[in-house]
Write an enzyme that holds these catalytic residues in place. Sequence first.
Site, short mmCIF file in Angstrom:
data_model
loop_
_atom_site.label_atom_id
_atom_site.label_comp_id
_atom_site.label_asym_id
_atom_site.label_seq_id
_atom_site.Cartn_x
_atom_site.Cartn_y
_atom_site.Cartn_z
N TYR A 102 -32.85 14.87 -30.13
CA TYR A 102 -31.89 13.77 -30.02
C TYR A 102 -32.40 12.59 -30.83
O TYR A 102 -33.43 11.99 -30.50
CB TYR A 102 -31.70 13.38 -28.55
CG TYR A 102 -30.68 12.29 -28.29
CD1 TYR A 102 -29.74 11.91 -29.25
CD2 TYR A 102 -30.65 11.63 -27.07
CE1 TYR A 102 -28.81 10.92 -28.99
CE2 TYR A 102 -29.72 10.64 -26.80
CZ TYR A 102 -28.81 10.29 -27.76
OH TYR A 102 -27.88 9.29 -27.50
N THR A 119 -28.72 9.48 -21.77
CA THR A 119 -28.64 8.02 -21.74
C THR A 119 -27.45 7.56 -20.91
O THR A 119 -27.56 6.61 -20.11
CB THR A 119 -28.50 7.48 -23.17
OG1 THR A 119 -29.54 8.00 -23.97
CG2 THR A 119 -28.54 5.96 -23.18
N ARG A 157 -31.47 3.06 -30.28
CA ARG A 157 -32.17 2.91 -29.00
C ARG A 157 -33.67 3.12 -29.12
O ARG A 157 -34.44 2.55 -28.36
CB ARG A 157 -31.60 3.90 -27.98
CG ARG A 157 -30.19 3.56 -27.53
CD ARG A 157 -29.72 4.52 -26.44
NE ARG A 157 -28.37 4.22 -25.99
CZ ARG A 157 -28.06 3.35 -25.04
NH1 ARG A 157 -29.02 2.68 -24.44
NH2 ARG A 157 -26.80 3.14 -24.69
N TYR A 178 -39.88 3.08 -28.39
CA TYR A 178 -40.80 1.95 -28.16
C TYR A 178 -42.12 2.10 -28.91
O TYR A 178 -42.56 1.18 -29.58
CB TYR A 178 -41.06 1.74 -26.66
CG TYR A 178 -41.82 0.46 -26.36
CD1 TYR A 178 -41.20 -0.78 -26.50
CD2 TYR A 178 -43.15 0.49 -25.97
CE1 TYR A 178 -41.89 -1.95 -26.25
CE2 TYR A 178 -43.86 -0.67 -25.71
CZ TYR A 178 -43.22 -1.90 -25.85
OH TYR A 178 -43.91 -3.06 -25.61
N LYS A 196 -28.81 16.50 -31.74
CA LYS A 196 -27.76 15.51 -31.52
C LYS A 196 -28.16 14.28 -32.31
O LYS A 196 -29.17 13.65 -32.02
CB LYS A 196 -27.64 15.17 -30.03
CG LYS A 196 -26.64 14.05 -29.72
CD LYS A 196 -26.68 13.65 -28.25
CE LYS A 196 -25.72 12.49 -27.98
NZ LYS A 196 -25.81 12.03 -26.56
N ILE A 227 -21.53 15.69 -28.46
CA ILE A 227 -21.90 15.40 -27.07
C ILE A 227 -21.32 14.03 -26.80
O ILE A 227 -21.84 13.01 -27.25
CB ILE A 227 -23.41 15.46 -26.85
CG1 ILE A 227 -23.91 16.89 -27.06
CG2 ILE A 227 -23.76 14.99 -25.44
CD1 ILE A 227 -25.42 17.06 -26.98
#
Length: 292
Positions: A135, A46, A140, A109, A164, A206
């Site tokens: 992840y 990202t 998001r 989404y 993550k 990370i």
Amino acid sequence: MNKFNGSGVALVTPFDKNGAVDFDALKKIVNHVIDEGINYLVVLGTTGETATMTTEEKSKVFASVAEFNNNRVPLVAGIGGNDTLAIAAYIKNFDTNGYEAILSVSPYYNRPTQEGIYQHYKMLAEISPLDLILYNVPGRTASNMSAETICRLAKDFKNIIGVKDACGNFDQFNQIMRDKPEDFLLISGDDPITLPMMAVGASGIISVIGNALPKQVANMVDLCNQGDFKNAIKVHLSLIEFSRLAFLEGNPAGVKAALQYLGICENVLRLPLVKVSSSLESDIIKELKKLN
């Protein structure tokens, strides 16, 4: 899985004043974070503004980072999306030269069910030539990958080696640590909560702020992994204000302002992202001076 224990950095993608990928600056960033003690690099996550890059640009960035790194530290490729078949095809054809794992974000989404998330990663795990790191970033993706789903994937697929997690929910972190396979890694996806996550067993971070402050981030994570939380807390507390400022007007806008001050890359982002405000930039630079 010791190669992903410790501090990783989610690299920014530097752009020049015309908006093109700045490969000279990318080399500077790679050398900067490795020379200051970061253990591994994540390319085109990202923070790399991957959503605004063409397939050709991504291929060149992946290849260039592998060249600049020259096998000094492990590399992780960020390859994710919300079209499972398309991501599977991309991974299947990915040039793995120089890379040891793939970081793949949970589908966004579409808002799949937990079973849909499981089946997405099942397909990726079955075709991936490299190990996978899940992840989870609900802020998001608009959906949380539950601890049950994470641990189910970890147990069912040997090549799914870690997650993550940026959900911020310590109930979930506790459950993952309790139920995961022993060698499965829980990795912090949020700079400000790395230390408390490591206190319950996370392997490291990370990091975003590690682009600008790699030495400090690496030091804090190393101290945690050595069990020296007394000194790690001092570093953690010193980084709180910079972390807050760096994310105040979005990622990677804050850290790019810091990198420009350090002379590493231009403060250029691709729309719809924009630079931080001038007042915030001043605050970021002021805090950076204190930390350096």
